[in-house]
Write a protein that holds these residues in place. Structure first.
Motif, PDB file in Angstrom:
ATOM      1  N   LEU A   1      -6.583   0.938   3.485  1.00 47.95           N
ATOM      2  CA  LEU A   1      -5.997  -0.272   4.057  1.00 47.95           C
ATOM      3  C   LEU A   1      -7.044  -1.376   4.199  1.00 47.95           C
ATOM      4  O   LEU A   1      -6.739  -2.560   3.971  1.00 47.95           O
ATOM      5  CB  LEU A   1      -5.356   0.038   5.406  1.00 47.95           C
TER       6      LEU A   1
ATOM      7  N   SER B   1      -1.915  10.380   5.654  1.00 41.29           N
ATOM      8  CA  SER B   1      -1.374   9.223   6.368  1.00 41.29           C
ATOM      9  C   SER B   1      -2.241   8.892   7.576  1.00 41.29           C
ATOM     10  O   SER B   1      -3.209   9.592   7.893  1.00 41.29           O
ATOM     11  CB  SER B   1       0.059   9.507   6.822  1.00 41.29           C
TER      12      SER B   1
ATOM     13  N   ARG C   1      -7.135   7.024   4.658  1.00 40.05           N
ATOM     14  CA  ARG C   1      -6.054   6.047   4.660  1.00 40.05           C
ATOM     15  C   ARG C   1      -6.525   4.726   5.261  1.00 40.05           C
ATOM     16  O   ARG C   1      -6.184   3.648   4.749  1.00 40.05           O
ATOM     17  CB  ARG C   1      -4.851   6.603   5.434  1.00 40.05           C
TER      18      ARG C   1
ATOM     19  N   CYS D   1       1.797  -2.140   5.149  1.00 38.53           N
ATOM     20  CA  CYS D   1       1.491  -0.715   5.349  1.00 38.53           C
ATOM     21  C   CYS D   1       2.616  -0.076   6.143  1.00 38.53           C
ATOM     22  O   CYS D   1       3.560  -0.748   6.583  1.00 38.53           O
ATOM     23  CB  CYS D   1       0.147  -0.515   6.053  1.00 38.53           C
TER      24      CYS D   1
ATOM     25  N   THR E   1       0.820  -1.220   0.000  1.00 35.73           N
ATOM     26  CA  THR E   1       0.000   0.000   0.000  1.00 35.73           C
ATOM     27  C   THR E   1       0.853   1.269   0.000  1.00 35.73           C
ATOM     28  O   THR E   1       0.453   2.289   0.526  1.00 35.73           O
ATOM     29  CB  THR E   1      -0.949   0.008   1.210  1.00 35.73           C
TER      30      THR E   1
END
Length: 307
Positions: A113, A97, A109, A130, A82
């Motif tokens: 994920l 982030s 974010r 990640c 990712t």
């Protein structure tokens, strides 16, 4: 499914090598996969990005099913990564982030994920990779760690439901930059079963106090994904094999001796302009290096590092 439970450490398994699609960004995904299969790779590190299985474009589930079939035909295993630079924001590299001050941005974010976990489930992937992100300006580290732990909680829940390990990567310059930082996160979260580690061998050379082979041994109980390239001490620059300082036979021997079962994926994201060339050279290099040191051989301490 978990990639390797802690009690499997120490059971040798043949290493399986992959190549990251972030180093083949100038190729169509199907062309990249066909190339890797033709070269003899065991798998692929699939970075979800606008050119390779765009996680935000329509019909993700249908496109993922087609990709699963293609991987099966080619005989390639996969880890979902990712680290796409601009997949969420065309102006901010790796933004937003998990540490972003705006909770809505952090949620974007988190959503990416969780999408990656769903993709990994459909593909039968070994893990989802990640990283934490850099600490935003004006944010103290305690606050950043709290944000990271809170943001990862729903992702870990999704990973637990799917039976897919979430493999967090220590990244130079990020909040979570070292193996020690990974253990800090693990304790903050209460050591959840789905939480694992991505170990980038170059990053070990760059900034860890231990030599890379010793990092492998120290990380073994939590190791779910490995990225590999050459690198120099103190310089975070991914280099083709032979252009840096890493002694690879002890590293590969350590991976074998500890029983690592996932993919060891070549990570050259800044070499896509010559991606097929580097993919062709990297696999013979790694296979040869894997034959040069017996399992368990101690590594030499690289210049500039501390045993």
């Amino acid at each position: 499914m978990t990639l390797r439970p802690p009690d499997a450490v120490g059971t040798p398994h043949p290493l399986r090598f992959g190549y990251g699609t972030n180093g083949l960004a100038d190729l169509r995904l199907d062309d990249a996969l066909a190339l890797l299969a033709d070269l003899g790779y065991d798998g692929v590190g699939l970075t979800l990005d606008h050119m390779h299985l765009d996680p935000l474009a329509p019909d993700l589930a249908a496109r993922t099913r087609r990709l699963a079939h293609r991987l099966d035909v080619l005989g390639l295993d996969v880890t979902v990564e990712t680290g796409a630079r601009y997949v969420l924001d065309p102006r901010r590299k790796h933004g937003p982030s998990l540490l972003d001050p705006d909770p809505d941005d952090r949620a974007r974010r988190v959503d990416l994920l969780i999408r990656a976990v769903h993709v990994a489930t459909e593909l039968g992937a070994h893990a989802v990779h990640c990283f934490s992100g850099t600490v935003p300006h004006g944010t103290d580290r305690d606050t950043a760690w709290k944000r990271l732990a809170e943001a990862l909680t729903p992702v870990l829940d999704a990973a637990a439901t799917a039976g897919i390990p979430l493999a967090v990567e220590p990244e130079p310059g990020h909040l979570l930059a070292t193996l020690a930082d990974f253990h800090h996160l693990r304790l903050l979260l209460g050591d959840p079963e789905p939480l694992g580690l991505t170990l980038d061998i170059g990053h070990c050379q760059c900034l860890e106090p231990l030599p890379p082979a010793d990092c492998v041994r120290a990380a073994a109980p939590w190791l779910r994904h490995v990225q590999i390239e050459d690198m120099r001490r103190g310089i975070h620059e991914h280099l083709p094999f032979g252009d840096g300082e890493i002694d690879f036979p002890p590293v590969l021997a350590a991976l074998t001796a500890t029983g690592y079962q996932g993919l060891t994926v070549v990570e050259l994201p800044r070499h896509s302009h010559a991606g097929p060339h580097h993919a062709e050279l990297s696999l013979p290099f790694l296979r040869h290096a894997a034959t040069l040191a017996p399992p368990g051989e101690p590594s030499a301490t690289p210049e500039g590092s501390t045993p």
